[in-house]
Design a protein around this motif. Structure first.
Motif, PDB file in Angstrom:
ATOM      1  N   THR A  87      40.347  54.446  45.359  1.00 25.74           N
ATOM      2  CA  THR A  87      39.970  53.506  44.260  1.00 25.74           C
ATOM      3  C   THR A  87      39.446  52.319  44.447  1.00 25.74           C
ATOM      4  OG1 THR A  87      41.543  54.625  42.850  1.00 25.74           O
ATOM      5  CG2 THR A  87      40.943  52.683  42.227  1.00 25.74           C
ATOM      6  N   GLY A  88      40.167  51.585  45.502  1.00 26.85           N
ATOM      7  CA  GLY A  88      39.609  50.138  45.827  1.00 26.85           C
ATOM      8  C   GLY A  88      40.290  49.224  45.059  1.00 26.85           C
ATOM      9  N   ILE A  89      40.250  48.137  45.209  1.00 29.63           N
ATOM     10  CA  ILE A  89      40.953  47.004  44.346  1.00 29.63           C
ATOM     11  C   ILE A  89      40.138  46.694  43.018  1.00 29.63           C
ATOM     12  CG2 ILE A  89      41.334  44.406  44.449  1.00 29.63           C
ATOM     13  CD1 ILE A  89      41.623  44.721  47.452  1.00 29.63           C
ATOM     14  N   PRO A  90      40.994  46.890  42.163  1.00 29.85           N
ATOM     15  CA  PRO A  90      40.448  46.664  40.474  1.00 29.85           C
ATOM     16  C   PRO A  90      39.419  45.641  40.494  1.00 29.85           C
ATOM     17  CG  PRO A  90      42.514  47.122  40.441  1.00 29.85           C
ATOM     18  CD  PRO A  90      42.494  46.904  42.058  1.00 29.85           C
ATOM     19  N   VAL A 111      43.930  57.112  43.096  1.00 24.41           N
ATOM     20  CA  VAL A 111      44.381  57.317  44.429  1.00 24.41           C
ATOM     21  C   VAL A 111      43.942  56.257  45.513  1.00 24.41           C
ATOM     22  CG1 VAL A 111      44.886  58.986  46.060  1.00 24.41           C
ATOM     23  CG2 VAL A 111      44.541  59.802  43.632  1.00 24.41           C
ATOM     24  N   ASP A 112      44.934  55.786  46.156  1.00 29.04           N
ATOM     25  CA  ASP A 112      44.366  55.029  47.422  1.00 29.04           C
ATOM     26  C   ASP A 112      45.739  54.802  48.221  1.00 29.04           C
ATOM     27  OD1 ASP A 112      43.450  52.822  49.059  1.00 29.04           O
ATOM     28  OD2 ASP A 112      41.508  52.949  47.475  1.00 29.04           O
ATOM     29  N   ASN A 113      45.021  54.233  49.482  1.00 30.15           N
ATOM     30  CA  ASN A 113      46.334  54.149  50.288  1.00 30.15           C
ATOM     31  C   ASN A 113      46.847  52.378  50.696  1.00 30.15           C
ATOM     32  OD1 ASN A 113      44.223  53.212  52.105  1.00 30.15           O
ATOM     33  ND2 ASN A 113      45.175  53.931  53.851  1.00 30.15           N
ATOM     34  N   ASP A 114      45.988  51.638  50.389  1.00 26.96           N
ATOM     35  CA  ASP A 114      46.359  50.306  50.488  1.00 26.96           C
ATOM     36  C   ASP A 114      47.344  50.098  49.637  1.00 26.96           C
ATOM     37  OD1 ASP A 114      46.451  47.587  51.125  1.00 26.96           O
ATOM     38  OD2 ASP A 114      44.196  47.155  51.198  1.00 26.96           O
ATOM     39  N   LEU A 118      47.240  49.664  45.215  1.00 26.81           N
ATOM     40  CA  LEU A 118      48.201  50.103  44.585  1.00 26.81           C
ATOM     41  C   LEU A 118      48.919  49.146  43.461  1.00 26.81           C
ATOM     42  CD1 LEU A 118      49.607  52.709  46.935  1.00 26.81           C
ATOM     43  CD2 LEU A 118      48.286  53.142  44.948  1.00 26.81           C
ATOM     44  N   ALA A 119      49.343  47.962  44.190  1.00 24.16           N
ATOM     45  CA  ALA A 119      50.072  46.861  43.407  1.00 24.16           C
ATOM     46  C   ALA A 119      49.159  46.261  42.202  1.00 24.16           C
ATOM     47  CB  ALA A 119      50.376  45.857  44.378  1.00 24.16           C
ATOM     48  N   HIS A 120      47.843  46.022  42.493  1.00 22.90           N
ATOM     49  CA  HIS A 120      46.835  45.763  41.722  1.00 22.90           C
ATOM     50  C   HIS A 120      46.619  46.476  40.615  1.00 22.90           C
ATOM     51  CE1 HIS A 120      45.526  41.535  43.091  1.00 22.90           C
ATOM     52  NE2 HIS A 120      45.916  41.996  44.275  1.00 22.90           N
ATOM     53  N   ALA A 121      46.653  47.775  41.083  1.00 23.53           N
ATOM     54  CA  ALA A 121      46.361  48.978  40.109  1.00 23.53           C
ATOM     55  C   ALA A 121      47.422  49.009  39.067  1.00 23.53           C
ATOM     56  CB  ALA A 121      46.065  50.164  40.722  1.00 23.53           C
ATOM     57  N   ALA A 123      49.585  46.549  38.144  1.00 25.96           N
ATOM     58  CA  ALA A 123      49.789  45.527  37.442  1.00 25.96           C
ATOM     59  C   ALA A 123      48.782  45.317  36.433  1.00 25.96           C
ATOM     60  CB  ALA A 123      49.817  44.382  38.436  1.00 25.96           C
ATOM     61  N   LEU A 124      47.243  45.625  36.938  1.00 22.81           N
ATOM     62  CA  LEU A 124      46.195  45.299  36.068  1.00 22.81           C
ATOM     63  C   LEU A 124      45.467  46.337  35.401  1.00 22.81           C
ATOM     64  CD1 LEU A 124      44.509  43.060  38.579  1.00 22.81           C
ATOM     65  CD2 LEU A 124      45.965  42.163  36.768  1.00 22.81           C
ATOM     66  N   LEU A 125      45.629  47.599  35.684  1.00 19.70           N
ATOM     67  CA  LEU A 125      44.909  48.554  35.192  1.00 19.70           C
ATOM     68  C   LEU A 125      45.706  49.373  33.830  1.00 19.70           C
ATOM     69  CD1 LEU A 125      43.205  50.450  38.163  1.00 19.70           C
ATOM     70  CD2 LEU A 125      42.270  48.489  36.728  1.00 19.70           C
ATOM     71  N   SER A 126      45.544  48.841  32.688  1.00 17.51           N
ATOM     72  CA  SER A 126      46.206  49.295  31.581  1.00 17.51           C
ATOM     73  C   SER A 126      45.253  50.367  30.837  1.00 17.51           C
ATOM     74  CB  SER A 126      46.748  48.271  30.719  1.00 17.51           C
ATOM     75  OG  SER A 126      45.968  47.463  30.293  1.00 17.51           O
ATOM     76  N   SER A 127      45.932  51.288  30.352  1.00 20.37           N
ATOM     77  CA  SER A 127      45.261  52.434  29.555  1.00 20.37           C
ATOM     78  C   SER A 127      45.188  52.043  27.962  1.00 20.37           C
ATOM     79  CB  SER A 127      45.955  53.877  29.810  1.00 20.37           C
ATOM     80  OG  SER A 127      45.459  54.664  29.114  1.00 20.37           O
ATOM     81  N   THR A 128      44.369  52.654  27.509  1.00 21.44           N
ATOM     82  CA  THR A 128      44.387  52.659  26.016  1.00 21.44           C
ATOM     83  C   THR A 128      45.729  53.439  25.571  1.00 21.44           C
ATOM     84  OG1 THR A 128      43.110  54.787  25.722  1.00 21.44           O
ATOM     85  CG2 THR A 128      42.030  52.475  25.821  1.00 21.44           C
TER      86      THR A 128
END
Length: 277
Positions: A87-90, A111-114, A118-121, A123-128
C-alpha cells in the motif's frame, strides 16, 4: 518503491519492528512523493537514487497517478473489490477514495509491512458508511497467509471479481523468490473477471552509466528491475487491457497534463490485465 509486507506469528510487535536507521521502501517512496512520514535513512536513500537518476521523483509521481487512473477505470467497469498489496503510506486519492468516489459501496483491503504504514492507514483511511476497508500486516511472499486472513475474508467476497493491486512492489521480489509463482497463487484464488493492476521498474531505456549508479545503490540486492518482456512473463495467461504494457506515464493518460514524460525519465512499466479461465 512500494514496500514488502511481513507478519509471522512470534515476530516482534509492529511498533518494535520500526528501525529508523534503515531505509524502508514505503517511507522512501513517501519521501520521493514529497511526504513527511520518513526518517533520515529514507531521505538519504532517496537522495542517492535522485543523484543517480534525477527524474526518480517524477517517476514516483507518475506511478501514483497510474494507480489512480487504473482504479478509476476498473471502478467504472463495475469492479467493487480491491486487494492493494504494498500500500505505502497514505497520500491523497488512495485506492478506496478513488473507488468509493465512483461507488460508495466499494470494499478495499490494504496490505503492507511497515508498522508506520499500518498505523497511518488505520488512523487516516476511513471508508464510506456503505463500503469497508481493512488493513493487513502480511507478507507478499506468503500469499496464502494474505488470502486466509480473517479480515480479508470478512471484507472481500472472493467469489466476485477483485482487482489485485501490485503497484511498485514486484520489483522487490527477487527471482529466487519466484515472483511469477507468487502472482499465480494469488490469481488462482480470484474468479474470472478479476483484474491485476501492476507496475514495475525497468532500466531497459536507461544508459549503462545510470544503471551502474542505480545498481550501486541496491546494497542488499532486494531490488530487481525487469524488462518489458520479463514483466509480460509475470502476467502470462492473462488478457491485457488496452493499451497493454506501456510506461505508467502513458497508460490511458489522455486527460493527464501534456506533454507526457518520456519513457526514459519515468522508467516504469504499467499494465492492467484481466483474469480469464
Amino acid at each position: 518503491m512500494g514496500g514488502l509486507v511481513t507478519g509471522r506469528s512470534g515476530e516482534l510487535s509492529a511498533a518494535d519492528r520500526i528501525d529508523t536507521t534503515v531505509a524502508h521502501p514505503a517511507r522512501r517512496y513517501n519521501y520521493l512523493l514529497g511526504g513527511k512520514d520518513n526518517f533520515a535513512a529514507d531521505r538519504e536513500s532517496g537522495d542517492a537514487l535522485a543523484a543517480a537518476m534525477p527524474t526518480v521523483r517524477l517517476a514516483a509521481v507518475e506511478n501514483r497517478m497510474f494507480l489512480q487512473r487504473a482504479v478509476r477505470f476498473l471502478a467504472q467497469q463495475g469492479v467493487r473489490q480491491f486487494l492493494d498489496i504494498g500500500t505505502g503510506i497514505p497520500t491523497a486519492d488512495n485506492t478506496h477514495e478513488v473507488a468509493q468516489a465512483i461507488d460508495p459501496t466499494a470494499r478495499v483491503v490494504y496490505v503492507d509491512n511497515d508498522p508506520i504504514v499500518l498505523a497511518h492507514a488505520r488512523a487516516l483511511l476511513s471508508s464510506t458508511a456503505e463500503g469497508h476497508t481493512a488493513y493487513l500486516d502480511a507478507d507478499l511472499r506468503e500469499p496464502e497467509q494474505i488470502l486466509a486472513h480473517p479480515d480479508l475474508r470478512t471484507t472481500l467476497d472472493l467469489s466476485q471479481p477483485v482487482a489485485l493491486m501490485l503497484v511498485a512492489i514486484l520489483h522487490f521480489i527477487r527471482d529466487d523468490e519466484d515472483p511469477g509463482g507468487i502472482l499465480a497463487r494469488l490469481v488462482a484464488a480470484l474468479p474470472a473477471g478479476s483484474y491485476v493492476v501492476a507496475s514495475h521498474v525497468t532500466w531497459e531505456f536507461l544508459p549503462p552509466a545510470v544503471i551502474a549508479k542505480l545498481e550501486a545503490n541496491n546494497h542488499d540486492g532486494r531490488f530487481r528491475a525487469r524488462s518489458t518482456e520479463q514483466f509480460a512473463g509475470l502476467l502470462d495467461g492473462m488478457e491485457l487491457v488496452d493499451p497493454g504494457i506501456v510506461s505508467v506515464a502513458r497508460w490511458r493518460a489522455d486527460d493527464a497534463p501534456q506533454p507526457r514524460p518520456s519513457v526514459q525519465d519515468v522508467s516504469f512499466n504499467g499494465a492492467v490485465a484481466r483474469i480469464v479461465r
